[in-house]
Design a protein around this motif. Structure first.
Motif, PDB file in Angstrom:
ATOM      1  N   ASP A 179       0.839  -1.197   0.000  1.00  0.00           N
ATOM      2  CA  ASP A 179       0.000   0.000   0.000  1.00  0.00           C
ATOM      3  C   ASP A 179       0.866   1.235   0.000  1.00  0.00           C
ATOM      4  N   ASP A 180       0.338   2.258  -0.600  1.00  0.00           N
ATOM      5  CA  ASP A 180       0.996   3.551  -0.496  1.00  0.00           C
ATOM      6  C   ASP A 180       0.844   4.049   0.929  1.00  0.00           C
ATOM      7  N   PRO A 181       1.934   4.471   1.527  1.00  0.00           N
ATOM      8  CA  PRO A 181       1.816   4.955   2.903  1.00  0.00           C
ATOM      9  C   PRO A 181       1.070   6.281   2.968  1.00  0.00           C
ATOM     10  N   GLU A 182       0.570   6.579   4.139  1.00  0.00           N
ATOM     11  CA  GLU A 182      -0.105   7.862   4.362  1.00  0.00           C
ATOM     12  C   GLU A 182       0.915   8.985   4.254  1.00  0.00           C
ATOM     13  N   PRO A 183       0.500  10.122   3.713  1.00  0.00           N
ATOM     14  CA  PRO A 183       1.398  11.276   3.749  1.00  0.00           C
ATOM     15  C   PRO A 183       1.731  11.587   5.208  1.00  0.00           C
ATOM     16  N   TYR A 184       2.929  12.036   5.443  1.00  0.00           N
ATOM     17  CA  TYR A 184       3.454  12.078   6.799  1.00  0.00           C
ATOM     18  C   TYR A 184       4.019  13.451   7.069  1.00  0.00           C
ATOM     19  N   THR A 185       3.384  14.205   7.924  1.00  0.00           N
ATOM     20  CA  THR A 185       3.828  15.589   8.098  1.00  0.00           C
ATOM     21  C   THR A 185       4.017  15.979   9.551  1.00  0.00           C
ATOM     22  N   GLU A 186       3.918  15.032  10.465  1.00  0.00           N
ATOM     23  CA  GLU A 186       3.931  15.399  11.876  1.00  0.00           C
ATOM     24  C   GLU A 186       5.241  16.022  12.330  1.00  0.00           C
ATOM     25  N   HIS A 187       6.339  15.442  11.929  1.00  0.00           N
ATOM     26  CA  HIS A 187       7.598  16.074  12.295  1.00  0.00           C
ATOM     27  C   HIS A 187       8.573  16.018  11.125  1.00  0.00           C
ATOM     28  N   ARG A 188       9.707  16.656  11.339  1.00  0.00           N
ATOM     29  CA  ARG A 188      10.625  16.849  10.218  1.00  0.00           C
ATOM     30  C   ARG A 188      11.413  15.586   9.906  1.00  0.00           C
ATOM     31  N   THR A 189      11.411  15.233   8.646  1.00  0.00           N
ATOM     32  CA  THR A 189      12.138  14.040   8.228  1.00  0.00           C
ATOM     33  C   THR A 189      12.991  14.400   7.018  1.00  0.00           C
ATOM     34  N   VAL A 190      13.916  13.522   6.687  1.00  0.00           N
ATOM     35  CA  VAL A 190      14.719  13.761   5.496  1.00  0.00           C
ATOM     36  C   VAL A 190      14.500  12.625   4.504  1.00  0.00           C
ATOM     37  N   LEU A 191      14.663  12.935   3.234  1.00  0.00           N
ATOM     38  CA  LEU A 191      14.577  11.934   2.170  1.00  0.00           C
ATOM     39  C   LEU A 191      16.006  11.674   1.688  1.00  0.00           C
ATOM     40  N   GLY A 192      16.503  10.455   1.886  1.00  0.00           N
ATOM     41  CA  GLY A 192      17.832  10.110   1.398  1.00  0.00           C
ATOM     42  C   GLY A 192      17.732   9.676  -0.065  1.00  0.00           C
ATOM     43  N   VAL A 193      18.722  10.075  -0.885  1.00  0.00           N
ATOM     44  CA  VAL A 193      18.704   9.718  -2.308  1.00  0.00           C
ATOM     45  C   VAL A 193      20.058   9.148  -2.712  1.00  0.00           C
ATOM     46  N   ASP A 194      20.042   7.929  -3.256  1.00  0.00           N
ATOM     47  CA  ASP A 194      21.263   7.336  -3.786  1.00  0.00           C
ATOM     48  C   ASP A 194      21.222   7.485  -5.301  1.00  0.00           C
ATOM     49  N   ILE A 195      22.361   7.867  -5.896  1.00  0.00           N
ATOM     50  CA  ILE A 195      22.393   7.984  -7.352  1.00  0.00           C
ATOM     51  C   ILE A 195      23.284   6.896  -7.925  1.00  0.00           C
ATOM     52  N   GLY A 196      23.066   6.539  -9.180  1.00  0.00           N
ATOM     53  CA  GLY A 196      23.862   5.476  -9.776  1.00  0.00           C
ATOM     54  C   GLY A 196      23.633   5.376 -11.269  1.00  0.00           C
ATOM     55  N   VAL A 197      24.312   4.431 -11.891  1.00  0.00           N
ATOM     56  CA  VAL A 197      24.245   4.333 -13.348  1.00  0.00           C
ATOM     57  C   VAL A 197      23.077   3.467 -13.835  1.00  0.00           C
ATOM     58  N   ASN A 198      22.577   2.558 -13.014  1.00  0.00           N
ATOM     59  CA  ASN A 198      21.424   1.743 -13.431  1.00  0.00           C
ATOM     60  C   ASN A 198      20.108   2.374 -13.007  1.00  0.00           C
ATOM     61  N   ASN A 199      20.093   2.820 -11.761  1.00  0.00           N
ATOM     62  CA  ASN A 199      18.972   3.628 -11.286  1.00  0.00           C
ATOM     63  C   ASN A 199      19.553   5.008 -11.030  1.00  0.00           C
ATOM     64  N   ILE A 200      19.066   5.983 -11.769  1.00  0.00           N
ATOM     65  CA  ILE A 200      19.676   7.301 -11.591  1.00  0.00           C
ATOM     66  C   ILE A 200      19.411   7.818 -10.184  1.00  0.00           C
ATOM     67  N   ALA A 201      18.268   7.449  -9.610  1.00  0.00           N
ATOM     68  CA  ALA A 201      17.979   7.846  -8.230  1.00  0.00           C
ATOM     69  C   ALA A 201      17.145   6.774  -7.555  1.00  0.00           C
ATOM     70  N   VAL A 202      17.456   6.523  -6.282  1.00  0.00           N
ATOM     71  CA  VAL A 202      16.654   5.630  -5.454  1.00  0.00           C
ATOM     72  C   VAL A 202      16.470   6.357  -4.127  1.00  0.00           C
ATOM     73  N   SER A 203      15.217   6.456  -3.678  1.00  0.00           N
ATOM     74  CA  SER A 203      14.973   7.229  -2.454  1.00  0.00           C
ATOM     75  C   SER A 203      14.830   6.307  -1.251  1.00  0.00           C
ATOM     76  N   SER A 204      14.994   6.883  -0.072  1.00  0.00           N
ATOM     77  CA  SER A 204      14.866   6.099   1.158  1.00  0.00           C
ATOM     78  C   SER A 204      13.421   5.648   1.373  1.00  0.00           C
ATOM     79  N   THR A 205      12.495   6.210   0.581  1.00  0.00           N
ATOM     80  CA  THR A 205      11.110   5.759   0.643  1.00  0.00           C
ATOM     81  C   THR A 205      10.886   4.565  -0.289  1.00  0.00           C
ATOM     82  N   GLY A 206      11.954   4.109  -0.942  1.00  0.00           N
ATOM     83  CA  GLY A 206      11.849   2.890  -1.739  1.00  0.00           C
ATOM     84  C   GLY A 206      11.350   3.100  -3.156  1.00  0.00           C
TER      85      GLY A 206
END
Ligand SMILES: [Zn+2]
Length: 425
Positions: A179-206
């Motif tokens: 399921d798509d998770p609920e939007p989440y705004t209660e407190h401050r979070t960060v989105l981690g992003v990995d870059i690469g040659v096969n997937n140009i970006a992959v986020s910590s949200t999967g």
């Protein structure tokens, strides 16, 4: 988790459909160039970078001047606004640029102007709808059949392109697992992003943004450039320059798309920061990256940085120190934890896609640095696709799930695909 892919599909265009399609892309180009002109010269001396404003000003005129549907007119205007926005970003950085001009024969379709099927597409044109079959490989394991045959991949939108007299659909497809998770705004979070040659970006949200389209075009241009170089004439050398400009434009459109979606992801999850690894020495950190990849990574960060600001989100970079070898669950760092795209922790056995594991570490790393700086407003955790990872490395499940198990870690690893020629090692 959500996977995004671009399926490049060759179209079998019926003879009587060729001319309405050509007229359609011609008029689409007219919309984009008219909008580019208007936005660039702007209102009261300011460049216009608001889609709504440009649409309000130009919609009636462009409907009169073309035979396109409302939706296609809107898409043409939007394409121009995106390009003007990036031009304005370059100006702000003191770089040279000029009014965007669209010369490619292409048009953008969404589900209102096209009906996407698994073996054919129906496209809106200046003269009603036309239907085109896909020309597909017999082998079901070959691109793009891998996505078209997989009912879990749904069409989002597509770019129709004419190249050397042939028509292609670049279809952006999406597969959502769980399921798509609920939007989440209660407190401050960060989105981690990995870059690469096969997937140009992959986020910590999967979410995975595939580099297939980028790599496809990169190889095509390399081939063409190679054959032009072999000819060695002066005209051929000039054509090489032309290939470069075209390549640049196509890549910019692609990178804009990825940047926009990364920001959507951050906004949807209520993230205050988007964290990339430091791109200064990216060439050494990703040995298989070509100069085009390095250029793309930096450009992607610039776009994200510029656009994120509009949403009150900050884009930052952190030193990459072993983010790809570190286990995001127990912190064990070992080079044998990673084997290509597969991550398996030697200590705790955590398994997942290596890029996803790295994305979590990148977010985590920024968190630790901010926490050490004892900043009262520091973000408190890394956004995952379910729950969060706090600064002590503890997993906090969302209130709605049934326990402390990080769900995605128990799912099957990311599907391995036949792509060994350029697989990360
Ligand atoms: Zn571990």
């Amino acid at each position: 988790m959500e996977y995004r892919r671009t399926a490049v599909i060759k179209l079998d265009v019926p003879q009587d459909a060729d001319s309405p399609l050509r007229e359609t892309v011609e008029q689409f180009k007219h919309c984009a160039n008219t909008a580019s002109e208007w936005c660039w010269h702007g209102d009261d001396g300011y460049h216009v970078t608001s889609k709504a404003k440009a649409e309000r000003a130009l919609y009636d005129q462009l409907r009169d001047e073309t035979d396109l549907t409302a939706n296609l007119v809107q898409k043409g205007v939007r394409r121009a606004v995106e390009a003007v926005k990036s031009g304005v970003a370059r100006l702000k950085r003191g770089e040279r640029t000029s009014q965007p001009y669209f010369s490619a024969e292409s048009a953008v379709y969404d589900k209102r102007s096209a009906t996407f099927h698994r073996d054919h597409v129906s496209l809106s044109t200046v003269n009603g709808r036309v239907e085109c079959d896909y020309i597909l490989p017999d082998d079901p394991n070959r691109h793009p059949r891998t996505y078209l045959d997989d009912e879990d991949y749904e069409f989002r939108m597509a770019t129709l392109q004419r190249r050397d007299g042939e028509w292609f659909l670049h279809a952006s497809m999406r597969k959502v697992e769980a399921d798509d998770p609920e939007p989440y705004t209660e407190h401050r979070t960060v989105l981690g992003v990995d870059i690469g040659v096969n997937n140009i970006a992959v986020s910590s949200t999967g979410t995975f943004w595939s580099a297939d389209e980028f790599n496809h075009w990169r190889r095509e241009y390399e081939k063409r450039r190679g054959s032009l170089q072999q000819r060695g004439t002066r005209a051929a050398h000039e054509a090489i320059g032309g290939v470069g400009r075209k390549e640049y434009g196509r890549f910019e459109i692609y990178l804009h798309g990825v940047a926009n979606e990364l920001i959507e992801e951050a906004v949807e999850y209520g993230c205050s920061h988007i964290v990339f690894e430091d791109l200064t020495h990216i060439r050494e950190n990703i040995p298989q990256a070509t100069w085009q990849h390095v250029w793309a990574f930096r450009r992607l960060f610039q776009y994200v940085e510029y656009k994120a600001a509009e949403h009150g989100v900050e884009a930052v970079q952190v030193p990459p120190n072993h983010t790809s070898q570190r286990c995001s669950t127990c912190g064990c760092t070992h080079e044998d934890n990673r084997d290509g795209e597969h991550f398996e922790c030697l200590k705790c056995g955590y398994q997942n896609h290596a890029d996803y594991n790295a994305a979590k570490n990148i977010g985590f790393r920024y968190l630790r640095r901010r926490q050490n700086a004892a900043d009262g407003g520091a973000p408190v955790d890394v956004r995952l696709n379910r729950g969060t990872l706090n600064v002590s490395g503890e997993y906090v499940p969302p209130a709605t799930t049934d326990g402390g198990i990080e769900r995605e870690s128990t799912r099957k690893p990311y599907p391995q695909r036949a792509r060994s020629s350029d697989r990360a090692k």
